[in-house]
Design an enzyme around this catalytic site. Sequence first.
Site, PDB file in Angstrom:
ATOM      1  N   ASP A 149      59.536 -71.821 -18.325  1.00 50.37           N
ATOM      2  CA  ASP A 149      60.652 -72.837 -18.383  1.00 50.37           C
ATOM      3  C   ASP A 149      59.906 -74.108 -17.766  1.00 50.37           C
ATOM      4  OD1 ASP A 149      62.889 -74.340 -18.231  1.00 50.37           O
ATOM      5  OD2 ASP A 149      63.918 -73.379 -16.961  1.00 50.37           O
ATOM      6  N   ASP A 168      61.880 -76.603 -24.051  1.00 47.27           N
ATOM      7  CA  ASP A 168      61.011 -76.364 -23.085  1.00 47.27           C
ATOM      8  C   ASP A 168      61.121 -75.014 -22.344  1.00 47.27           C
ATOM      9  OD1 ASP A 168      63.619 -76.549 -21.805  1.00 47.27           O
ATOM     10  OD2 ASP A 168      62.585 -77.274 -19.796  1.00 47.27           O
ATOM     11  N   GLU A 169      61.610 -73.937 -23.449  1.00 51.81           N
ATOM     12  CA  GLU A 169      61.608 -72.606 -22.751  1.00 51.81           C
ATOM     13  C   GLU A 169      61.177 -71.423 -23.841  1.00 51.81           C
ATOM     14  OE1 GLU A 169      65.327 -70.787 -20.816  1.00 51.81           O
ATOM     15  OE2 GLU A 169      66.053 -73.090 -21.212  1.00 51.81           O
TER      16      GLU A 169
END
Length: 395
Positions: free
Chosen positions: A9, A107-108
Amino acid sequence: MAKTFLHLDMDAFFAAVEQLDFPKFRGKPVIVGADPKEGRGRGVVSTCSYEARVYGVHSAMPISRAYKLCPHGIYVYPRGRRYKQVSDQIMELLSGFSADIEQISIDEAFLDITSTIKFFGSSVELGKTLKQKIVQETRLTASVGIAPVKFVAKIASDLQKPDGLVVVSEGSVKAFLAPLDLSRLWGVGPKTLPELHKLGLKTIGDLARYPQHKLKMGKVGLHLWNLANGIDHRSVEYETRAKSISKEVTFDSDKKNPEELKNILLYLCNELSREMRRKGYKGRTIHLKIRLQDFSTFTRSRTLEVGTNKTDVIFQNILDLFTNFDPAGSSFRLLGVGLSQLDIKCRQLDLFDGLPENKSKIDDVLDRVREKFGENAITRASLLYAKHDSQWIRD
Ligand SMILES: [Mg+2]
């Protein structure tokens, strides 16, 4: 066989990209989201920097409230295309650590690292190397959680943010979960949390110890009880995720010149085939999408005998479809290319397994040079124009 999952993350992603691109924002409270209009704006905070969090600002908060808490903050609109660009760079980098990647947001991502830990010595070393690589290539920090259970990896990545690395070993999952607040469990929301509180349960450990038959919350109760006890058989779901992969651009100004349009199609085919190879896919049906200046939208497709991920094959077919399309004098507003009927049998970790048979030699060389020297190191001559004139791309 026991598995090992990694959850990555990025830290305050949008705000971190803004601070990266604009040095004057660094060390300052940066709030990415809607226009605050001196505390009267509508909309919410998308992401904020850690400097802004000190003032109590957090994502999903109404932007007007954020402004009241932090009137001197730097408020910026999201720049989606730029975030996507950085995200693509990060996701591409992850493929050097596992072939099994499930991207769950911009973003993960989850990685199944079971079979790649051996290349790094240990899961801790793999995690450290991954974090370092991200800093080296993007100058952004990420938080990483590693655990034998998927959802536990996600909880772990959040515990030491920013720049965290939390590794939960096999056998310590229950002990790791026990002291944590129940709200951290996947599936515990505003409805279930009060029900659990009524039973006097506050931590995940409280729920784990509670007799399961007394829960009386049906399937949900059983599911949560299992999670609290570290029981979760979900794996990294890359196979079901992608049904098709596509690339498209909308132009700043409508375009008519056939040569220019073909060049753009080649650029898109190149981007598409690279993503296909990176993810280990081949696709049988090739799609062309066209939007004209009056917003009328057309799709054309063709299905091949066998799946492909080669730039040349995709481009030749796209070119045929494009040439047969009659725009009746209209200008083009958007072009897109895509592949569906994906076959994932060719998935493999090319970094460790050598040359995959599904790559053509030229594609392989291009991919490798880019991996080593960066995105702009090499490009087909006819792409030079497209690469350096990004004017025609807009969000
Ligand atoms: Mg994040």
